[in-house]
Design an enzyme around this catalytic site. Sequence first.
Site, short mmCIF file in Angstrom:
data_model
loop_
_atom_site.label_atom_id
_atom_site.label_comp_id
_atom_site.label_asym_id
_atom_site.label_seq_id
_atom_site.Cartn_x
_atom_site.Cartn_y
_atom_site.Cartn_z
N ASP A 273 -0.44 19.11 -32.93
CA ASP A 273 -0.55 19.06 -31.47
C ASP A 273 -0.13 20.38 -30.82
O ASP A 273 -0.69 20.77 -29.80
CB ASP A 273 0.32 17.93 -30.93
CG ASP A 273 -0.37 16.58 -31.04
OD1 ASP A 273 -1.30 16.47 -31.86
OD2 ASP A 273 0.02 15.63 -30.33
N LYS B 222 -0.08 11.80 -34.50
CA LYS B 222 -1.07 10.73 -34.57
C LYS B 222 -1.25 10.20 -35.99
O LYS B 222 -1.86 9.15 -36.19
CB LYS B 222 -2.43 11.21 -34.05
CG LYS B 222 -2.38 11.88 -32.68
CD LYS B 222 -1.60 11.06 -31.69
CE LYS B 222 -1.17 11.87 -30.48
NZ LYS B 222 -0.34 13.02 -30.75
N SER C 262 3.60 15.59 -24.09
CA SER C 262 4.27 15.84 -25.36
C SER C 262 5.62 15.13 -25.35
O SER C 262 6.24 14.96 -24.30
CB SER C 262 4.48 17.34 -25.54
OG SER C 262 5.51 17.60 -26.46
#
Length: 550
Positions: free
Chosen positions: A78, A121, A467
């Site tokens: 990310d 994820k 985030s």
Amino acid sequence: MKSDKIKKGLHRAPHRSLLRACGVTDDEMKKPFIGIANSFTEIVPGHIHLKEVAEAVKLGVTEAGGVPFEFNTMAICDGIAMNHDGMRYSLASREIIADTVESMVQAHSFDALVLIPTCDKVVPGMLMASARLNIPSIFVTGGPMLPGNYKGKSVDLITVYEAVGSVSSGLMSEDELNELEKCACPGAGSCAGLFTANTMACVTEALGMSLPYCATTHAVTAKKMRLARESGSKIIELLEKNITPSAIMTQEAFENAAAVDLALGGSTNTILHIPAIASELEDKGVKIELELFERLEKQIPHIAAISPSGPHSMLDLDKAGGIPAVLKNIEEKINLELITCTGKTVNENINDAKVLDYSVIRPMDDSVHKEGGLAILKGNLAPEGSVIKKAAVNLDMMVFEGPARVFNSEEECVTAIFNKEINEGDVIVIRYEGPKGGPGMREMLNPTSAISGMGLSVALITDGRFSGGTRGPCIGHVCPEAMVKGPLAALKDGDLIKIDIPNHKLDVMLSPEEINERLEKLITPKKDLKGWLARYRKLVKSADKGAILR
């Protein structure tokens, strides 16, 4: 055994022939086949060490009498995907990961499964797959990264993001930023604070799907390798006892996991992932909705101030006793009689657990905050809910009122921030970034860290997400999202917005008639999409449903 489908009987001679090409012996044909789902990749720090973790797992499987077969899934970093179109693929990748694991297991008839994820994820995607498949499974999360050290202070990735804003506002030099950049991320592991990856590892352990202490045992330690080897051995025991994920991930187990999440003040992304994982077990009577977090928030105190909510790192949490100590600390608030992947109950697992540092894991009667670290806000701007990490909000910002500054994308907002077009007291609104609107519900780390680094007293609201490293009055997951003509789409610059975190309210000072009139005239923006994201937009559900595909 399930694997008999591919190795037993006259008609499986061709299958055995292919297995022999992989080196499987006659003796191994009689043993259980164990899938090792590894998310190793060379561009994600949280995953660069997972080859070694997998080797330890396979050793444990072999020693216990199984035959390990490693396969890979994807993993997106990310941090590297942040603030460009790549972030649209991050949340969507959760579904691909789940589908990949399902496909490999079903096609090759594995008897049981060891899953090795680390980052944001990948952990929930693999949990979804294990719930869906419901064969004996155990997780070895890859572990946190050690914190960096800059001028005698612990630092991490979020420190670097916020420093960019500090340089832009003249509070730090570019040379200092360069020095910080080189030391903030010292090696393998998921970023050192209680961001999404580490929060999900804690959730996995609290669910009972990984061995005690796995979540906080750091990536570069020998202890991580020992836990991996023990997990490989333990999967054979789970198979022999037929302890499946549905026996472990019960309604009560999810409530335990949510309680730990609130006690730690974890990432807001868990409000997406926990319902998504639970959705795979609906046929077993499991159902997790936002109301669960609303209820538990009032019952579970926030007992650990881990970055970005406070000064401590994941290393501090580990030294203080890890998740077993957290569970021991809140034991009167959770169900202790649930079976876990150890083959024992939660109570048995934490029987000898102790809090080793009460400055890190605070007693419930001397908590950081009296209520849990996450909050659900509703009102005429979020009738179906929104989420905020209230543990990371200063007390003087718990109630905030200001004029809207409306942007239709993250990029527009970031440009305005760095051009110094945002004023103290503004409520920044970033819309059309939801599951369908983005599509993919991008994380807004760049604008939030820039705001923090510049020291601006503003709020931020989005139908996108944040985030796990975000702090301050930042509200995400606003439902319904702007792309489906939720109230967020009706906002104009200057509209007065009121945020009341203690009372769980998010409102715009407009009448229902004015909101409806604006929405009736609204034309939503068009985005030309190709490939996977076009399909994702058609299938994805709203954030309050976990952004699942149906």
